[in-house]
Design a protein around this motif. Structure first.
Motif, PDB file in Angstrom:
ATOM      1  N   ALA A  55      38.193  46.190  68.710  1.00 16.04           N
ATOM      2  CA  ALA A  55      37.774  44.810  68.446  1.00 16.04           C
ATOM      3  C   ALA A  55      36.379  44.543  68.999  1.00 16.04           C
ATOM      4  O   ALA A  55      35.556  43.888  68.356  1.00 16.04           O
ATOM      5  CB  ALA A  55      38.783  43.840  69.049  1.00 16.04           C
TER       6      ALA A  55
ATOM      7  N   LEU B  38      33.716  46.188  66.919  1.00 12.46           N
ATOM      8  CA  LEU B  38      33.504  45.456  65.679  1.00 12.46           C
ATOM      9  C   LEU B  38      32.562  44.264  65.895  1.00 12.46           C
ATOM     10  O   LEU B  38      31.712  43.954  65.058  1.00 12.46           O
ATOM     11  CB  LEU B  38      34.863  44.994  65.143  1.00 12.46           C
TER      12      LEU B  38
ATOM     13  N   ALA C  39      33.800  36.764  62.828  1.00 10.24           N
ATOM     14  CA  ALA C  39      35.189  37.050  62.438  1.00 10.24           C
ATOM     15  C   ALA C  39      35.279  37.331  60.936  1.00 10.24           C
ATOM     16  O   ALA C  39      36.113  38.117  60.493  1.00 10.24           O
ATOM     17  CB  ALA C  39      36.093  35.885  62.823  1.00 10.24           C
TER      18      ALA C  39
ATOM     19  N   GLY D 139      33.125  38.881  59.299  1.00  5.44           N
ATOM     20  CA  GLY D 139      32.427  40.137  59.014  1.00  5.44           C
ATOM     21  C   GLY D 139      31.038  39.950  58.439  1.00  5.44           C
ATOM     22  O   GLY D 139      30.584  40.763  57.642  1.00  5.44           O
TER      23      GLY D 139
ATOM     24  N   SER E 101      36.353  42.232  58.675  1.00  5.42           N
ATOM     25  CA  SER E 101      36.621  40.957  59.340  1.00  5.42           C
ATOM     26  C   SER E 101      37.580  41.199  60.507  1.00  5.42           C
ATOM     27  O   SER E 101      38.226  42.231  60.595  1.00  5.42           O
ATOM     28  CB  SER E 101      37.206  39.961  58.348  1.00  5.42           C
ATOM     29  N   SER E 102      37.595  40.213  61.437  1.00  2.90           N
ATOM     30  CA  SER E 102      38.495  40.366  62.589  1.00  2.90           C
ATOM     31  C   SER E 102      39.076  39.019  62.981  1.00  2.90           C
ATOM     32  O   SER E 102      38.663  37.973  62.478  1.00  2.90           O
ATOM     33  CB  SER E 102      37.768  41.033  63.761  1.00  2.90           C
ATOM     34  N   ASP E 103      40.021  39.065  63.905  1.00  8.65           N
ATOM     35  CA  ASP E 103      40.732  37.873  64.347  1.00  8.65           C
ATOM     36  C   ASP E 103      39.812  36.968  65.175  1.00  8.65           C
ATOM     37  O   ASP E 103      39.182  37.428  66.133  1.00  8.65           O
ATOM     38  CB  ASP E 103      41.936  38.330  65.183  1.00  8.65           C
TER      39      ASP E 103
ATOM     40  N   SER F 150      40.254  36.839  69.041  1.00 10.37           N
ATOM     41  CA  SER F 150      39.759  38.009  69.765  1.00 10.37           C
ATOM     42  C   SER F 150      38.228  38.032  69.749  1.00 10.37           C
ATOM     43  O   SER F 150      37.596  38.471  70.714  1.00 10.37           O
ATOM     44  CB  SER F 150      40.396  39.296  69.211  1.00 10.37           C
ATOM     45  N   VAL F 151      37.621  37.529  68.671  1.00 10.57           N
ATOM     46  CA  VAL F 151      36.152  37.448  68.629  1.00 10.57           C
ATOM     47  C   VAL F 151      35.650  36.533  69.754  1.00 10.57           C
ATOM     48  O   VAL F 151      34.724  36.888  70.488  1.00 10.57           O
ATOM     49  CB  VAL F 151      35.647  36.959  67.254  1.00 10.57           C
TER      50      VAL F 151
END
Ligand SMILES: [Zn+2]
Ligand SMILES: [Zn+2]
Length: 181
Positions: free
Chosen positions: A49, A52, A70, A72, A79-81, A84-85
């Motif tokens: 994470a 990323l 998040a 991307g 893309s990410s959560d 968590s970003v």
């Protein structure tokens, strides 16, 4: 410490203050590995994470919101959560690898702290912004210090006003409004 000298395409400053010709950018993958190396050096585990987030900030053209990261950066990286970003941006900021600036009314925008400190000017009419070398604002800083005793910084909050074209547009509108009939 500015994290200069690990392959950014910006002009590169010698110890004697002269600007050398721009250094050819390293391929993105190796810049990413440099950033990951720094993260580890400063005691953060290089989780997928976090990698990323760094990757997103490396491909970004300017400071980005957590939401853009998040997503991307418009699909340029996976893309990410969002939760968590947020957490990882905070952790990366705590070790000095990421910084943020407030441009306009939106959320704080994040950038890698790789080019040394940057300060900003932003237009409150069109949202345009400029990132500048802090040296370019030293005369303003000196004036504010002399006049008010404040040590001004424009890195976290920018100088807000009108860009040249908005200043022109507003001036023209004002002139046409005041023109005698
Ligand atoms: Zn802030
Ligand atoms: Zn403007």
């Amino acid at each position: 410490m500015g994290l200069v000298g690990w392959g950014f395409p910006s002009a590169h400053r010698h110890a004697n203050g002269r600007i050398a010709s721009p250094v050819a950018p390293l391929p993105a993958a190796s810049r990413l590995s440099d950033a990951i190396g720094l993260m580890r050096e400063r005691g953060l585990r290089a989780s997928a994470a976090r990698r990323l987030v760094l990757e997103a900030l490396l491909v970004a053209d300017g400071p980005m919101s957590a939401e853009q990261i998040a997503q991307g950066i418009g699909g340029r990286v996976p893309s990410s959560d969002i939760g968590s970003v947020y957490r990882n941006l905070q952790a990366l900021e705590e070790i000095g690898l990421v910084r943020h600036v407030h441009l306009g009314h939106g959320p704080g925008l994040h950038a890698l702290a790789v080019t040394g400190e940057q300060e900003y000017l932003t237009c409150e009419r069109c949202g345009d912004y400029r990132a500048v070398d802090p040296h370019q604002l030293d005369a303003v800083r000196k004036l504010i210090g002399r006049q008010f005793g404040y040590l001004a910084s424009f890195a976290h909050f920018p100088i807000v006003g009108l860009c040249a074209s908005c200043a022109r547009a507003v001036g023209e509108r004002r002139n046409s409004f005041h023109r005698p009939r």
